[in-house]
Design a protein around this motif. Structure first.
Motif, PDB file in Angstrom:
ATOM      1  N   THR A 101      -5.364  -2.614  -8.506  1.00  0.00           N
ATOM      2  CA  THR A 101      -5.189  -1.455  -7.597  1.00  0.00           C
ATOM      3  C   THR A 101      -6.456  -0.624  -7.177  1.00  0.00           C
ATOM      4  N   VAL A 102      -6.706  -0.643  -6.005  1.00  0.00           N
ATOM      5  CA  VAL A 102      -7.892   0.059  -5.257  1.00  0.00           C
ATOM      6  C   VAL A 102      -7.339   1.202  -4.398  1.00  0.00           C
ATOM      7  N   VAL A 103      -8.217   2.198  -4.298  1.00  0.00           N
ATOM      8  CA  VAL A 103      -8.089   3.180  -3.635  1.00  0.00           C
ATOM      9  C   VAL A 103      -8.966   3.441  -2.448  1.00  0.00           C
ATOM     10  N   TYR A 137       0.793  -1.021   0.221  1.00  0.00           N
ATOM     11  CA  TYR A 137       0.035   0.151   0.009  1.00  0.00           C
ATOM     12  C   TYR A 137       0.998   1.406  -0.003  1.00  0.00           C
ATOM     13  N   THR A 138       0.210   2.425  -0.376  1.00  0.00           N
ATOM     14  CA  THR A 138       1.057   3.736  -0.440  1.00  0.00           C
ATOM     15  C   THR A 138      -0.100   4.536   0.258  1.00  0.00           C
ATOM     16  N   VAL A 159      -9.060   1.366  -9.559  1.00  0.00           N
ATOM     17  CA  VAL A 159      -8.233   2.506 -10.326  1.00  0.00           C
ATOM     18  C   VAL A 159      -7.336   1.921 -11.593  1.00  0.00           C
ATOM     19  N   LYS A 202      -3.813   3.900  -1.228  1.00  0.00           N
ATOM     20  CA  LYS A 202      -3.741   3.115  -2.597  1.00  0.00           C
ATOM     21  C   LYS A 202      -3.113   1.765  -2.204  1.00  0.00           C
ATOM     22  N   LEU A 203      -4.051   0.461  -2.591  1.00  0.00           N
ATOM     23  CA  LEU A 203      -3.602  -0.719  -2.029  1.00  0.00           C
ATOM     24  C   LEU A 203      -3.327  -1.564  -3.589  1.00  0.00           C
ATOM     25  N   ARG A 204      -2.400  -2.305  -3.510  1.00  0.00           N
ATOM     26  CA  ARG A 204      -2.143  -3.454  -4.728  1.00  0.00           C
ATOM     27  C   ARG A 204      -2.688  -4.514  -4.364  1.00  0.00           C
ATOM     28  N   GLY A 216      -1.697   8.114   1.484  1.00  0.00           N
ATOM     29  CA  GLY A 216      -1.932   9.445   0.731  1.00  0.00           C
ATOM     30  C   GLY A 216      -2.360  10.428   1.732  1.00  0.00           C
ATOM     31  N   THR A 244     -12.484   2.508  -4.409  1.00  0.00           N
ATOM     32  CA  THR A 244     -12.650   2.648  -5.893  1.00  0.00           C
ATOM     33  C   THR A 244     -11.561   1.715  -6.680  1.00  0.00           C
TER      34      THR A 244
END
Length: 98
Positions: free
Chosen positions: A82-84, A3-4, A73, A11-13, A6, A71
């Motif tokens: 990838t989801v946010v 994840y990243t 993305v 943001k999750l892979r 923000g 979401t």
């Protein structure tokens, strides 16, 4: 980590396996390129967005946010997605399986 963080959320892979026996989050997995993803299995079939909807429902339940806060993305038809997730990133991270 998969994840990243923000200012507006996380943001999750993901690496998703549809048509699995059970719907669950298996944990963090390392890919061949060295990146990390969250391994997810869903019982739904990959037809007309059913598997994506199952992934969003599972993540929603796991991190305690409404489905509308998640979401997709990237990777609508791929296993790597990838989801946010909208919300407070540190509290979302704390609710994810490690």
């Amino acid at each position: 980590m998969p994840y990243t963080a923000g200012p507006d959320g996380l943001k999750l892979r993901l690496r998703v396996t549809p048509n699995a026996g059970r719907t669950l989050i298996e944990g963090v997995e390392a890919l061949a390129d060295g990146s990390a993803v969250l391994r997810v299995r869903v019982a739904a079939v990959p037809d007309k967005g059913k598997a994506n909807a199952a992934v969003i429902a599972l993540l929603s339940k796991t991190v305690g946010v409404p489905k509308s806060a998640i979401t997709l993305v990237a990777g609508e038809t791929a296993r790597l997605k990838t989801v946010v997730i909208a919300g407070d990133a540190p509290s979302l991270i704390a609710r994810l399986p490690q």
